[in-house]
Design a protein around this motif. Structure first.
Motif, mmCIF file in Angstrom:
data_model
loop_
_atom_site.group_PDB
_atom_site.id
_atom_site.type_symbol
_atom_site.label_atom_id
_atom_site.label_comp_id
_atom_site.label_asym_id
_atom_site.label_seq_id
_atom_site.Cartn_x
_atom_site.Cartn_y
_atom_site.Cartn_z
ATOM 1 N N THR A 126 -39.492 44.677 78.111
ATOM 2 C CA THR A 126 -38.715 45.767 78.732
ATOM 3 C C THR A 126 -39.674 46.879 79.192
ATOM 4 O O THR A 126 -40.866 46.636 79.301
ATOM 5 N N THR A 127 -39.155 48.099 79.490
ATOM 6 C CA THR A 127 -40.024 49.099 80.141
ATOM 7 C C THR A 127 -40.520 50.173 79.163
ATOM 8 O O THR A 127 -39.953 50.366 78.091
ATOM 9 N N LEU A 128 -41.556 50.880 79.608
ATOM 10 C CA LEU A 128 -42.095 51.983 78.794
ATOM 11 C C LEU A 128 -41.046 53.087 78.627
ATOM 12 O O LEU A 128 -40.771 53.545 77.516
ATOM 13 N N ALA A 129 -40.459 53.488 79.764
ATOM 14 C CA ALA A 129 -39.515 54.621 79.723
ATOM 15 C C ALA A 129 -38.331 54.327 78.805
ATOM 16 O O ALA A 129 -37.905 55.196 78.040
ATOM 17 N N SER A 130 -37.812 53.093 78.847
ATOM 18 C CA SER A 130 -36.621 52.801 78.033
ATOM 19 C C SER A 130 -36.974 52.797 76.546
ATOM 20 O O SER A 130 -36.159 53.177 75.719
ATOM 21 N N GLN A 131 -38.201 52.400 76.217
ATOM 22 C CA GLN A 131 -38.563 52.328 74.795
ATOM 23 C C GLN A 131 -39.063 53.657 74.233
ATOM 24 O O GLN A 131 -39.077 53.865 73.027
ATOM 25 N N LEU A 132 -39.532 54.532 75.139
ATOM 26 C CA LEU A 132 -40.120 55.793 74.653
ATOM 27 C C LEU A 132 -39.158 56.980 74.835
ATOM 28 O O LEU A 132 -39.578 58.137 74.836
ATOM 29 N N LYS A 133 -37.871 56.650 74.954
ATOM 30 C CA LYS A 133 -36.867 57.709 75.181
ATOM 31 C C LYS A 133 -36.927 58.791 74.112
ATOM 32 O O LYS A 133 -36.857 59.981 74.403
ATOM 33 N N SER A 134 -37.050 58.364 72.856
ATOM 34 C CA SER A 134 -37.040 59.381 71.796
ATOM 35 C C SER A 134 -38.466 59.761 71.353
ATOM 36 O O SER A 134 -38.652 60.303 70.273
ATOM 37 N N ALA A 135 -39.451 59.471 72.217
ATOM 38 C CA ALA A 135 -40.840 59.768 71.844
ATOM 39 C C ALA A 135 -41.265 61.196 72.202
ATOM 40 O O ALA A 135 -42.396 61.596 71.908
ATOM 41 N N PHE A 136 -40.365 61.938 72.851
ATOM 42 C CA PHE A 136 -40.756 63.283 73.298
ATOM 43 C C PHE A 136 -39.773 64.336 72.806
ATOM 44 O O PHE A 136 -38.565 64.078 72.767
ATOM 45 N N THR A 137 -40.291 65.494 72.453
ATOM 46 C CA THR A 137 -39.388 66.587 72.092
ATOM 47 C C THR A 137 -38.930 67.299 73.370
ATOM 48 O O THR A 137 -37.749 67.541 73.555
ATOM 49 N N PHE A 138 -39.863 67.616 74.239
ATOM 50 C CA PHE A 138 -39.510 68.197 75.536
ATOM 51 C C PHE A 138 -39.655 67.075 76.573
ATOM 52 O O PHE A 138 -40.728 66.478 76.671
ATOM 53 N N PRO A 139 -38.603 66.783 77.329
ATOM 54 C CA PRO A 139 -38.691 65.655 78.265
ATOM 55 C C PRO A 139 -39.512 65.958 79.517
ATOM 56 O O PRO A 139 -39.813 65.067 80.293
ATOM 57 N N GLU A 140 -39.868 67.246 79.691
ATOM 58 C CA GLU A 140 -40.577 67.628 80.912
ATOM 59 C C GLU A 140 -41.941 68.225 80.580
ATOM 60 O O GLU A 140 -42.112 68.869 79.550
ATOM 61 N N SER A 141 -42.878 68.031 81.503
ATOM 62 C CA SER A 141 -44.227 68.562 81.307
ATOM 63 C C SER A 141 -44.456 69.743 82.250
ATOM 64 O O SER A 141 -44.220 69.622 83.459
ATOM 65 N N PRO A 142 -44.899 70.884 81.710
ATOM 66 C CA PRO A 142 -45.175 72.020 82.602
ATOM 67 C C PRO A 142 -46.279 71.636 83.597
ATOM 68 O O PRO A 142 -47.264 71.024 83.215
ATOM 69 N N ASN A 143 -46.058 71.986 84.842
ATOM 70 C CA ASN A 143 -46.999 71.618 85.897
ATOM 71 C C ASN A 143 -47.960 72.785 86.187
ATOM 72 O O ASN A 143 -47.616 73.944 85.973
ATOM 73 N N TRP A 144 -49.149 72.454 86.737
ATOM 74 C CA TRP A 144 -50.157 73.499 86.994
ATOM 75 C C TRP A 144 -49.696 74.549 87.999
ATOM 76 O O TRP A 144 -50.261 75.639 88.063
ATOM 77 N N GLN A 145 -48.634 74.241 88.774
ATOM 78 C CA GLN A 145 -48.155 75.230 89.751
ATOM 79 C C GLN A 145 -47.170 76.218 89.131
ATOM 80 O O GLN A 145 -46.720 77.149 89.789
ATOM 81 N N ASP A 146 -46.811 75.977 87.893
ATOM 82 C CA ASP A 146 -45.845 76.835 87.194
ATOM 83 C C ASP A 146 -46.341 78.292 87.174
ATOM 84 O O ASP A 146 -47.532 78.548 87.010
ATOM 85 N N HIS A 147 -45.396 79.220 87.381
ATOM 86 C CA HIS A 147 -45.813 80.622 87.218
ATOM 87 C C HIS A 147 -44.748 81.399 86.454
ATOM 88 O O HIS A 147 -44.357 82.494 86.823
ATOM 89 N N SER A 148 -44.290 80.766 85.360
ATOM 90 C CA SER A 148 -43.221 81.378 84.571
ATOM 91 C C SER A 148 -43.751 82.103 83.331
ATOM 92 O O SER A 148 -42.975 82.522 82.487
ATOM 93 N N THR A 149 -45.067 82.211 83.206
ATOM 94 C CA THR A 149 -45.613 82.713 81.947
ATOM 95 C C THR A 149 -46.309 84.075 82.081
ATOM 96 O O THR A 149 -47.312 84.338 81.414
ATOM 97 N N GLY A 150 -45.730 84.926 82.936
ATOM 98 C CA GLY A 150 -46.288 86.270 83.105
ATOM 99 C C GLY A 150 -46.386 87.025 81.783
ATOM 100 O O GLY A 150 -47.408 87.673 81.486
ATOM 101 N N GLU A 151 -45.339 86.921 80.966
ATOM 102 C CA GLU A 151 -45.343 87.628 79.660
ATOM 103 C C GLU A 151 -46.499 87.152 78.797
ATOM 104 O O GLU A 151 -47.138 87.926 78.091
ATOM 105 N N GLU A 152 -46.701 85.845 78.827
ATOM 106 C CA GLU A 152 -47.736 85.256 77.964
ATOM 107 C C GLU A 152 -49.135 85.671 78.434
ATOM 108 O O GLU A 152 -50.013 85.923 77.615
ATOM 109 N N ILE A 153 -49.324 85.788 79.743
ATOM 110 C CA ILE A 153 -50.629 86.235 80.265
ATOM 111 C C ILE A 153 -50.968 87.575 79.635
ATOM 112 O O ILE A 153 -52.065 87.801 79.127
ATOM 113 N N LYS A 154 -49.991 88.465 79.653
ATOM 114 C CA LYS A 154 -50.228 89.820 79.167
ATOM 115 C C LYS A 154 -50.580 89.804 77.678
ATOM 116 O O LYS A 154 -51.543 90.442 77.252
#
Ligand code: XUL
Length: 620
Positions: A126-154
């Motif tokens: 079978t596939t990687l994605a179907s078997q690793l469904k519960s292998a992640f706490t956050f299903p998404e990975s922050p991308n290098w273009q993200d700019h949501s962390t202004g507070e954290e920069i400070k």
């Protein structure tokens, strides 16, 4: 770069794979032990998975929060898909002995406590994605273009005493995309519970290596420098920065001493050890890939690194060599032994050469700004809009530095940190005077000159000749002759005309102004314009050679070279210097040497003028 060698899969006994998991696609390159590039395979995320995963250009964007992420399951599907495509084309997987590669830098993947068990027991039917469904706490990975962390920069910069201090520790000031800030956002603002439940954290690069080897691998040292939490000099994570990332800082988070200690220890466990630069493998290919695609069961996985880091190892770059990437934006990458951090650029540990670093300067205004000048020039002469002919003709006829310079920032600039603006100036009787406007022809040489001088001013402090032994002003001995006394004289003249020179708040020294690169490699779209390359090269003043290179697959190629170098060292059980290994095997006929008239000296004064003009730029 397409290798001119006649080697193919049949004639190659052993093969290496280089991966590149970038924002919009997954790419795999196959090479042999002679660094022959034998094949390229790729899958575009939008094309194959755009609908299923609701991504555009490989990412999901939340305009309001500035959050930009990629679904991790999509990457798993992409790995299955691409191996499947290669299998269909009868790729000789049984010959693969080593695999390495790169990932987009700074992105992170959050594994659950189920992950180790799931990874090591994958069912090939079978596939990687179907078997690793519960292998992640956050299903998404922050991308290098993200700019949501202004507070954290400070918080990061304020806590350590400002951007320069953070750069001294970690090689970079705080940036939205840097992993430590992204971790803090998840741990403090987004979902503290899921952060707490996270068993391990990988970078995108170590995530791919983990999937391939069926166990969570360590983070590689060069990549670790893109997190804002790794103390480069100490070769270890910095506890204070870890406490910020984990949201347990006594001041910023009002955490108790016990909470602080527990939080740091837990984040250390999640991140795991940082693997120092070496040729050691980090695992063997997981049986999933052996059974499903026919990979050689003894194929070794070598630590994956970041994409810019992989780019510099795709070429025979020696210390003091510069790689100038002339894309929409301009990126300067260079190899140095001189650890001279600054808030205005990035320093990373070099991924294959111990005690060496990669410097990286990123500009926003590159090709786009030059195109604006080209368009205005073509309009003046009623020429075709996109033609470079007139621009190149004007540029080719411009010679030495003629006491005029312009600054062209149609977009706000990173270095120098300035808002969108244009500035034109003349140097007359030792004074810089602003010029309201001048003939558009003047802009042609002026924009290429100022872009090159900016890179020269900023690369200078990182070059080897500008270490502390060359930081003081040398005595001028009028009676002596030769190259070094000529340089001293030029430096004294520059100093008497402009006084002390600063770039981005950092005072220049004799060494930073007089050091020259050894070789310069030009890559990216505008490197095909020889007039631009020649002018830039003449100003940057490489001592040995200037090359134009086509490397559309540089990051993946760098990965494959890393695998073949590591495998060779492992087999011989002996350290081989990476630059020697590459130089011995590299196909130098793939490089196009560019003949350049050396105008480095003539533009010495130009550095003074640009540095002074930059002092009066507008900021937001
Ligand atoms: C480098 C950076 C980008 C990504 C692109 O700091 O953020 O170049 O690595 O994938």
């Amino acid at each position: 770069m397409t290798s001119k060698s006649s080697a193919n899969y049949e004639s190659s006994k052993e093969l290496y794979l280089g991966f590149d998991l970038s924002t919009q696609q997954l790419k795999i390159i196959a090479t042999n032990g002679k660094l022959d590039h034998l094949g390229t395979y790729n899958v575009e995320f939008d094309q194959e998975f755009g609908e299923k995963y609701e991504v555009k250009k490989g990412v999901r964007v939340n305009e309001q929060s500035g959050e930009i992420v990629s679904p991790v399951a999509m990457w798993l599907d992409a790995i299955d898909f691409l191996f499947g495509k290669m299998k269909q084309q009868n790729f000789p997987f049984d010959k693969v002995v080593g695999i390495s590669g790169s990932g987009q830098q700074h992105g992170s993947v959050y594994w659950s406590s189920d992950a180790p068990q799931l990874l090591s027991n994958l069912d090939a039917s079978t596939t990687l994605a179907s078997q690793l469904k519960s292998a992640f706490t956050f299903p998404e990975s922050p991308n290098w273009q993200d700019h949501s962390t202004g507070e954290e920069i400070k918080v990061f910069e304020d806590t350590v005493g400002g951007p320069e201090k953070l750069a001294e520790l970690t090689g970079s000031r705080a940036h939205y995309r840097f992993t430590g800030l992204q971790i803090r956002k998840l741990a403090v603002r987004k979902n503290p519970e899921l952060y707490r439940k996270t068993h391990r954290i990988s970078l995108v690069s170590s995530f791919v290596a983990s999937v391939l080897s069926g166990e969570i691998t360590t983070i590689e040292q060069a990549e670790a420098c893109g997190m804002n939490i790794y103390d480069i000099k100490k070769h270890d994570y910095d506890d204070e920065l870890l406490s910020l990332a984990a949201g347990v800082h006594p001041k910023a988070d009002s955490a108790s001493e016990e909470e602080r200690e527990k939080g740091i220890a837990s984040l250390k466990e999640k991140l795991g050890e940082v693997k120092k630069v070496s040729y050691d493998n980090c695992g063997t290919i997981s049986s999933y890939f052996v059974k499903k695609f026919g990979l050689n069961p003894s194929a070794r996985i070598y630590p994956f690194t970041g994409d810019n880091l992989a780019t510099i190892i795709s070429l025979p770059l020696h210390p003091n060599d510069i790689l100038l990437s002339l894309g929409t934006s301009t990126t300067v990458l260079l190899v140095t032994q001189n650890f001279k951090p600054s808030a205005q650029y990035h320093l990373f540990v070099h991924p294959t050469m111990p005690n060496h670093y990669m410097g990286m300067i990123c500009y926003c205004n590159g090709a786009l700004a030059r195109e604006k000048v080209r368009d205005a020039l073509n309009e003046k002469y009623s020429l075709e809009k996109n033609s470079w002919d007139k621009f190149n003709e004007v540029l080719d006829s411009s010679k030495k530095f003629d006491n005029k310079l312009g600054i062209y920032f149609p977009l706000g600039e990173i270095v120098p940190n300035a808002s969108a603006q244009f500035k034109r100036s003349k140097l007359a009787n030792g004074k810089i005077e602003d010029v309201e406007s001048w003939d558009i022809d003047e802009d042609v040489s002026s924009i290429v000159e100022s872009q090159s001088l900016s890179a020269r001013l900023r690369a200078g402090p990182m070059l080897n000749g500008s270490d502390s032994s060359n930081s003081s002003t040398p005595e001028l001995d009028e009676s002596s002759s030769g190259e070094s006394s000529k340089l001293k004289k030029m430096y004294h003249e520059l100093h008497s005309e402009f006084g002390d020179l600063y770039t981005d708040g950092e005072k220049h020294t004799y060494g930073s102004l007089t050091s020259r690169p050894r070789n310069t490699f030009f890559v990216g779209g505008a490197s095909n314009n020889l007039s631009i390359v020649r002018k830039m090269a003449s100003i940057l003043g490489a001592m040995d050679h200037n090359y134009k290179v086509e490397i559309p697959n540089a990051c993946a190629l760098g990965g494959a070279y890393k695998a073949s170098w590591s495998h060779t060292c492992e087999k011989k059980n002996q350290w081989i210097n990476y630059d020697d290994y590459i130089s011995q095997n590299f196909h130098f006929d793939d490089l196009d040497p560019v003949q350049v008239k050396d105008e480095w000296e003539s533009y010495f004064k130009g550095m003074g003028m640009l540095a002074k003009m930059e002092e009066n730029l507008k900021h937001d």
